[in-house]
Scaffold this motif. Structure first.
Motif, mmCIF file in Angstrom:
data_model
loop_
_atom_site.group_PDB
_atom_site.id
_atom_site.type_symbol
_atom_site.label_atom_id
_atom_site.label_comp_id
_atom_site.label_asym_id
_atom_site.label_seq_id
_atom_site.Cartn_x
_atom_site.Cartn_y
_atom_site.Cartn_z
ATOM 1 N N THR A 69 55.092 101.399 123.165
ATOM 2 C CA THR A 69 55.707 100.573 121.959
ATOM 3 C C THR A 69 55.495 99.273 122.105
ATOM 4 O O THR A 69 54.840 98.679 123.368
ATOM 5 C CB THR A 69 57.319 100.888 122.101
ATOM 6 O OG1 THR A 69 57.720 100.266 123.248
ATOM 7 C CG2 THR A 69 57.694 102.308 122.103
ATOM 8 N N GLU A 73 57.393 100.106 126.381
ATOM 9 C CA GLU A 73 57.995 101.220 126.836
ATOM 10 C C GLU A 73 56.889 102.457 126.819
ATOM 11 O O GLU A 73 56.075 102.446 125.678
ATOM 12 C CB GLU A 73 59.145 101.723 126.145
ATOM 13 C CG GLU A 73 60.601 100.743 126.330
ATOM 14 C CD GLU A 73 61.397 100.937 125.419
ATOM 15 O OE1 GLU A 73 61.210 101.344 124.398
ATOM 16 O OE2 GLU A 73 62.477 100.611 125.539
ATOM 17 N N VAL A 75 56.175 106.504 125.831
ATOM 18 C CA VAL A 75 56.697 107.711 125.263
ATOM 19 C C VAL A 75 55.857 108.630 125.226
ATOM 20 O O VAL A 75 54.945 108.477 124.990
ATOM 21 C CB VAL A 75 57.173 107.216 123.595
ATOM 22 C CG1 VAL A 75 57.807 108.323 122.978
ATOM 23 C CG2 VAL A 75 57.820 105.729 123.532
ATOM 24 N N LYS A 80 61.551 108.841 126.008
ATOM 25 C CA LYS A 80 60.890 107.564 126.723
ATOM 26 C C LYS A 80 61.265 107.495 128.149
ATOM 27 O O LYS A 80 61.823 108.076 128.689
ATOM 28 C CB LYS A 80 61.843 106.400 126.200
ATOM 29 C CG LYS A 80 61.673 106.257 124.555
ATOM 30 C CD LYS A 80 62.421 104.901 124.058
ATOM 31 C CE LYS A 80 62.166 104.375 122.701
ATOM 32 N NZ LYS A 80 62.983 103.577 122.183
#
Length: 155
Positions: A69, A73, A75, A80
């Motif tokens: 992201t 982060e 994913v 997450k």
């Protein structure tokens, strides 16, 4: 002898109530639509993917969707994960599906070092087939393979 009605009757009064049945039907249909659409809206990942004319998914039997992201982060699918958990999950996935393709989606604002680090984790886990996800089309700024690219400075 009577030839007709001579008594006066009152005119019909206007109906002062709303028929609720059609309203309830419409509300139930909307409720079903929102129940189905709500999980899809919550799981949408907002990424500003790079654009490329050659961006088309390769046909493959199995793939692993991995994204970074704009906030940095990780994913994996819908989950997450932090850095340590990501390395562990990549190792588990490599054991289960050693020939799976890793489809990496990274926002344009993510630093290259973070993407390279993630590629290193995947290769260390044993996932060597890595595909980069991009959107179809020319970049908005007109840069392409030969347009708008400045050569590196000479030393």
């Amino acid at each position: 002898m009577k030839f007709g009605r001579l008594e006066r009757r009152e005119a019909p009064k206007p109906m002062g109530e709303i028929n609720m049945t059609p309203l309830i039907d419409v509300m139930l249909v909307l409720l079903v639509i929102f129940i189905i659409a709500a999980p899809l809206m919550g799981s949408a990942l907002k990424l500003d993917l790079p654009k490329s004319d050659a961006a088309s998914p390769a046909p493959g039997a199995s793939f692993i969707a991995l994204s970074i992201t704009p906030e940095g982060e990780y994913v994996l699918g819908e989950d997450k994960l932090d850095a340590k958990a990501m390395r562990e999950r990549l190792a588990q996935l490599a054991q289960r599906q050693p020939d799976a393709e890793l489809r990496l989606s990274a926002d344009q604002s993510v630093p290259y070092g973070k993407v390279a680090q993630l590629i290193g984790w995947a290769q260390k886990a044993g996932l060597n087939r890595i595909a980069f996800v991009a959107e179809n089309g020319e970049p908005a700024d007109g840069t392409g393979p030969d347009k708008g690219v400045t050569p590196p400075p000479k030393r």
